[in-house]
Design an enzyme around this catalytic site. Structure first.
Site, mmCIF file in Angstrom:
data_model
loop_
_atom_site.group_PDB
_atom_site.id
_atom_site.type_symbol
_atom_site.label_atom_id
_atom_site.label_comp_id
_atom_site.label_asym_id
_atom_site.label_seq_id
_atom_site.Cartn_x
_atom_site.Cartn_y
_atom_site.Cartn_z
ATOM 1 N N VAL A 41 -4.446 -8.167 -4.791
ATOM 2 C CA VAL A 41 -5.322 -8.899 -5.700
ATOM 3 C C VAL A 41 -6.172 -9.923 -4.928
ATOM 4 O O VAL A 41 -7.400 -9.916 -4.997
ATOM 5 C CB VAL A 41 -4.501 -9.597 -6.815
ATOM 6 C CG1 VAL A 41 -5.369 -10.538 -7.630
ATOM 7 C CG2 VAL A 41 -3.874 -8.550 -7.728
ATOM 8 N N CYS B 178 2.205 -3.778 -11.933
ATOM 9 C CA CYS B 178 1.969 -4.615 -13.112
ATOM 10 C C CYS B 178 2.598 -4.135 -14.411
ATOM 11 O O CYS B 178 3.207 -4.926 -15.123
ATOM 12 C CB CYS B 178 0.469 -4.772 -13.333
ATOM 13 S SG CYS B 178 -0.233 -5.943 -12.176
ATOM 14 N N PHE C 266 -8.170 -8.156 -13.815
ATOM 15 C CA PHE C 266 -8.038 -6.882 -14.529
ATOM 16 C C PHE C 266 -8.345 -5.678 -13.648
ATOM 17 O O PHE C 266 -8.423 -4.562 -14.133
ATOM 18 C CB PHE C 266 -8.949 -6.870 -15.760
ATOM 19 C CG PHE C 266 -8.539 -7.876 -16.812
ATOM 20 C CD1 PHE C 266 -7.420 -7.648 -17.601
ATOM 21 C CD2 PHE C 266 -9.246 -9.051 -17.000
ATOM 22 C CE1 PHE C 266 -7.010 -8.565 -18.553
ATOM 23 C CE2 PHE C 266 -8.853 -9.984 -17.962
ATOM 24 C CZ PHE C 266 -7.733 -9.741 -18.742
ATOM 25 N N VAL D 161 -0.226 -15.118 -5.514
ATOM 26 C CA VAL D 161 1.017 -14.643 -4.903
ATOM 27 C C VAL D 161 1.761 -13.738 -5.885
ATOM 28 O O VAL D 161 1.448 -13.720 -7.073
ATOM 29 C CB VAL D 161 1.939 -15.806 -4.463
ATOM 30 C CG1 VAL D 161 1.253 -16.644 -3.411
ATOM 31 C CG2 VAL D 161 2.351 -16.665 -5.646
HETATM 32 C C1 UDX Z 1 0.443 -10.003 -7.065
HETATM 33 C C2 UDX Z 1 1.241 -9.682 -8.329
HETATM 34 O O1 UDX Z 1 1.893 -8.464 -8.135
HETATM 35 C C3 UDX Z 1 0.388 -9.595 -9.545
HETATM 36 O O2 UDX Z 1 1.175 -9.600 -10.692
HETATM 37 C C4 UDX Z 1 -0.471 -10.758 -9.650
HETATM 38 O O3 UDX Z 1 -1.357 -10.576 -10.709
HETATM 39 C C5 UDX Z 1 -1.194 -11.061 -8.363
HETATM 40 O O4 UDX Z 1 -0.318 -11.114 -7.266
HETATM 41 P P1 UDX Z 1 -0.676 -8.394 -5.371
HETATM 42 O O5 UDX Z 1 -1.818 -9.092 -4.764
HETATM 43 O O6 UDX Z 1 -0.819 -6.936 -5.632
HETATM 44 O O7 UDX Z 1 -0.382 -8.909 -6.806
HETATM 45 O O8 UDX Z 1 0.679 -8.759 -4.579
HETATM 46 P P2 UDX Z 1 0.961 -8.652 -3.039
HETATM 47 O O9 UDX Z 1 0.145 -7.575 -2.427
HETATM 48 O O10 UDX Z 1 2.438 -8.665 -2.905
HETATM 49 O O11 UDX Z 1 0.370 -10.035 -2.451
HETATM 50 C C6 UDX Z 1 0.932 -11.275 -2.606
HETATM 51 C C7 UDX Z 1 0.847 -12.027 -1.274
HETATM 52 O O12 UDX Z 1 1.264 -13.378 -1.457
HETATM 53 C C8 UDX Z 1 1.736 -11.453 -0.170
HETATM 54 O O13 UDX Z 1 0.946 -11.093 0.932
HETATM 55 C C9 UDX Z 1 2.687 -12.607 0.171
HETATM 56 O O14 UDX Z 1 3.007 -12.675 1.534
HETATM 57 C C10 UDX Z 1 1.920 -13.806 -0.279
HETATM 58 N N1 UDX Z 1 2.733 -14.993 -0.574
HETATM 59 C C11 UDX Z 1 3.777 -14.904 -1.414
HETATM 60 C C12 UDX Z 1 2.396 -16.211 -0.006
HETATM 61 O O15 UDX Z 1 1.462 -16.307 0.781
HETATM 62 N N2 UDX Z 1 3.122 -17.320 -0.342
HETATM 63 C C13 UDX Z 1 4.186 -17.257 -1.176
HETATM 64 O O16 UDX Z 1 4.820 -18.280 -1.441
HETATM 65 C C14 UDX Z 1 4.521 -16.007 -1.729
HETATM 66 C C1 UDX Z 2 -3.313 -1.910 -14.067
HETATM 67 C C2 UDX Z 2 -4.423 -2.271 -15.060
HETATM 68 O O1 UDX Z 2 -5.207 -1.101 -15.330
HETATM 69 C C3 UDX Z 2 -5.290 -3.387 -14.508
HETATM 70 O O2 UDX Z 2 -6.270 -3.771 -15.454
HETATM 71 C C4 UDX Z 2 -4.386 -4.557 -14.173
HETATM 72 O O3 UDX Z 2 -5.133 -5.593 -13.583
HETATM 73 C C5 UDX Z 2 -3.295 -4.142 -13.217
HETATM 74 O O4 UDX Z 2 -2.557 -3.068 -13.764
HETATM 75 P P1 UDX Z 2 -3.167 -0.482 -11.830
HETATM 76 O O5 UDX Z 2 -1.691 -0.584 -12.038
HETATM 77 O O6 UDX Z 2 -3.726 -0.859 -10.508
HETATM 78 O O7 UDX Z 2 -3.929 -1.392 -12.906
HETATM 79 O O8 UDX Z 2 -3.633 1.026 -12.115
HETATM 80 P P2 UDX Z 2 -3.862 1.886 -13.438
HETATM 81 O O9 UDX Z 2 -5.082 2.674 -13.237
HETATM 82 O O10 UDX Z 2 -3.793 1.066 -14.658
HETATM 83 O O11 UDX Z 2 -2.639 2.918 -13.415
HETATM 84 C C6 UDX Z 2 -1.307 2.514 -13.665
HETATM 85 C C7 UDX Z 2 -0.391 3.726 -13.699
HETATM 86 O O12 UDX Z 2 -0.619 4.495 -14.872
HETATM 87 C C8 UDX Z 2 -0.571 4.696 -12.538
HETATM 88 O O13 UDX Z 2 0.698 5.144 -12.090
HETATM 89 C C9 UDX Z 2 -1.359 5.823 -13.132
HETATM 90 O O14 UDX Z 2 -1.184 7.038 -12.477
HETATM 91 C C10 UDX Z 2 -0.793 5.862 -14.539
HETATM 92 N N1 UDX Z 2 -1.685 6.486 -15.537
HETATM 93 C C11 UDX Z 2 -2.898 5.936 -15.792
HETATM 94 C C12 UDX Z 2 -1.263 7.622 -16.248
HETATM 95 O O15 UDX Z 2 -0.156 8.131 -16.024
HETATM 96 N N2 UDX Z 2 -2.096 8.154 -17.191
HETATM 97 C C13 UDX Z 2 -3.313 7.627 -17.478
HETATM 98 O O16 UDX Z 2 -4.003 8.160 -18.372
HETATM 99 C C14 UDX Z 2 -3.734 6.473 -16.759
#
Ligand code: UDX
Ligand code: UDX
Length: 466
Positions: A14, A277, A163, A91
């Site tokens: 993210v 998520c 999103f 995070v």
């Molecule tokens: C995460 C969550 O999964 C999601 O629900 C939320 O909306 C946004 O943050 P994502 O970016 O996909 O999403 O997670 P991830 O790729 O694990 O990145 C989080 C980062 O935060 C990691 O690189 C981790 O090292 C870092 N982190 C975590 C810090 O720098 N400080 C902390 O205290 C904890």
């Molecule tokens: C989701 C939300 O779409 C996004 O808005 C939010 O910020 C984070 O969570 P993401 O998890 O990255 O995003 O991917 P998404 O495209 O939503 O797919 C989620 C899972 O559902 C995947 O495993 C995908 O394969 C599955 N999926 C999706 C289905 O099985 N059928 C579908 O019709 C659509």
């Protein structure tokens, strides 16, 4: 407040792409993304863009444009917090694995750590933006920590949920359906909202930027994910019915999706949804509802998760039952390990659970995924703690070539909908397999007629096998 410097804590799926796009669209703002994980920051800073820590189509080009111009990656968290007027918290908030709410509630320890760090370092007023998905009313906790530092620094807390979907993150960021910003109704709160609106309005039309109170914003994110996941569980429930009645779920999806009230998106039956998520956010919603005594509401949403688990188990059963009720010692090739195509993210991927179920039945699994590394695949499996690392190692192997992975196997299972799978020479795959050769298509991406003509026995989720 004029924003000249932004800090983002968390350089993940993210934080990384979101900040890259904010930097690209706001060349006068210096954006610094910080992370505790030194390896991750080093990968972001690598000159070779193939080494970025996350794979996301188009991300490399955006990073190339702005990195070391107005986008920086660093492990100096305190320095970046100190100089920024606006701090995004991005995070991770995994499901708790211990104590009260174990397996349901979000673990907020990283968020709290960030709040404490911001409180300790800040010498001037700051806007703190929650980007991570959080339970409703988390902003209150952050606020309490920040406002009890003993200094007279003013903190405004905004909720600005993300999103974007992985695999289309850059497109989603460039062209969002809406941007949601929740903040306080006070004068200071409104000024903070305006400051963030200004950043987004450098590329997002004003009418797509929605402002609400903080709690509505936090709850909207959970609700959006719950609705999306619910659609998948709904169509997956129908897929099971199709399989026993002779209907075809792709035909049903098409037919209902043409109703403009229903809409055609997110109606694809599959082996089950994954990703960081959906499950986490719904569990969170269920936990919150239950903690307010709203049992029916909690049970209603919990069913979305239960059906998803059922779908993954059903896929394992389909494979085992079709392979004459035993897979012991048989080899099953997995095409795909990521939770969806165009990402190297594997969090909660259905493939992990299907592999685990097959290994329980003593099958051997051989995996090929175009973007997921071997070490990640084994880590995912070991994380379940079903068996020892060495047992997993001996039962599951990873190949970097799909034809190698599918050689001398009894069945091929499609776990991710990568486009390249459709372009393979399926005749060649068939020739190198044990007969009868089976394909279990968990994503319904292949052409049944074509495969059956070659000689495969083809099964897709939701297709009639009568
Ligand atoms: C995460 C969550 O999964 C999601 O629900 C939320 O909306 C946004 O943050 P994502 O970016 O996909 O999403 O997670 P991830 O790729 O694990 O990145 C989080 C980062 O935060 C990691 O690189 C981790 O090292 C870092 N982190 C975590 C810090 O720098 N400080 C902390 O205290 C904890
Ligand atoms: C989701 C939300 O779409 C996004 O808005 C939010 O910020 C984070 O969570 P993401 O998890 O990255 O995003 O991917 P998404 O495209 O939503 O797919 C989620 C899972 O559902 C995947 O495993 C995908 O394969 C599955 N999926 C999706 C289905 O099985 N059928 C579908 O019709 C659509």
């Amino acid at each position: 407040m004029k924003i000249e410097k932004i800090c983002c804590i968390g350089a993940g799926y993210v934080g990384g792409p979101t900040m890259a796009v904010i930097a690209a669209k706001n060349p006068n703002i210096k954006v610094t993304v910080v992370d505790l994980n030194e390896e991750r920051i080093a990968a972001w800073n690598d000159d070779d863009l193939n080494n970025l820590p996350i794979f996301e189509p188009g991300l490399d080009m955006v990073v190339k444009e702005v990195k070391n111009k107005n986008l920086f990656f660093s492990t100096d968290i305190e320095g970046a917090i100190d100089e920024a007027q606006m701090i995004f918290i991005s995070v991770n908030t995994p499901t708790k694995t211990y104590g009260k709410g174990k397996g349901m509630a979000a673990d907020l320890k990283y968020i709290e750590l960030c709040a404490r760090q911001i409180a300790a370092v800040s010498k001037q007023n700051k806007i703190v933006v929650e980007k991570s998905t959080l339970p409703v009313r988390t902003a209150e906790a952050i606020k309490t920590i920040l406002n009890n530092t003993g200094s007279d620094v003013d903190f405004q807390i905004l909720s600005n949920p993300e999103f974007l979907a992985e695999g289309t993150a850059i497109q989603d960021l460039f062209n969002p359906d809406r941007v949601l910003i929740g903040g306080d109704n006070s004068d200071e709160g409104m000024k903070a909202i305006d400051a963030l609106v200004n950043i987004y309005s450098s590329w997002v039309p004003k009418e797509k930027i929605l402002t609400t109170n903080v709690w509505s914003s936090e709850l909207s994110k959970l609700t959006a994910n719950a609705f999306l996941a619910q659609r998948i569980s709904s169509i997956n429930a129908i897929s099971e019915l199709c399989e026993v009645t002779g209907a075809d779920v792709t035909e049903v999806s098409k037919a209902i999706g043409m109703d403009s009230r229903i809409g055609s998106k997110f109606l694809k039956a599959s082996v089950g949804f994954g990703g960081s998520c959906f499950q986490k956010d719904i569990l969170n919603l269920v936990y919150i509802a239950r903690s307010y005594g709203l049992t029916e509401v909690a049970n209603y949403w919990e069913q979305v998760i239960l059906l998803n688990d059922h779908q993954k188990n059903r896929f394992v059963d389909l494979i085992v039952n079709t392979l004459f009720n035993t897979v012991s010692g048989k080899k099953v090739a997995f095409l795909g390990w990521a939770f969806k195509k165009d990402t190297n993210d594997t969090r909660e991927s259905a493939a992990i659970y299907v592999a685990d179920g097959l290994l329980d039945e003593e099958a051997m699994v051989v995996v090929y995924d175009p973007k997921v590394k071997e070490s990640k695949i084994l880590d995912d499996l070991n994380y379940l703690q079903t068996r020892s690392g060495s047992e997993n190692d001996s039962l599951l192997s990873v190949k970097s070539d799909p034809y190698e992975a599918c050689k001398n196997v009894h069945a091929i299972a499609i776990l991710t909908e990568w486009d390249e799978f459709k372009t393979y020479d399926w005749q060649k795959l068939y020739d190198n397999m044990y007969k009868p050769a089976f394909v279990f298509d968990g994503r319904s991406i292949l052409n049944k007629e074509q495969l059956e003509k070659i000689g495969f026995k083809y099964y897709a989720v939701g297709a009639s096998n009568l």
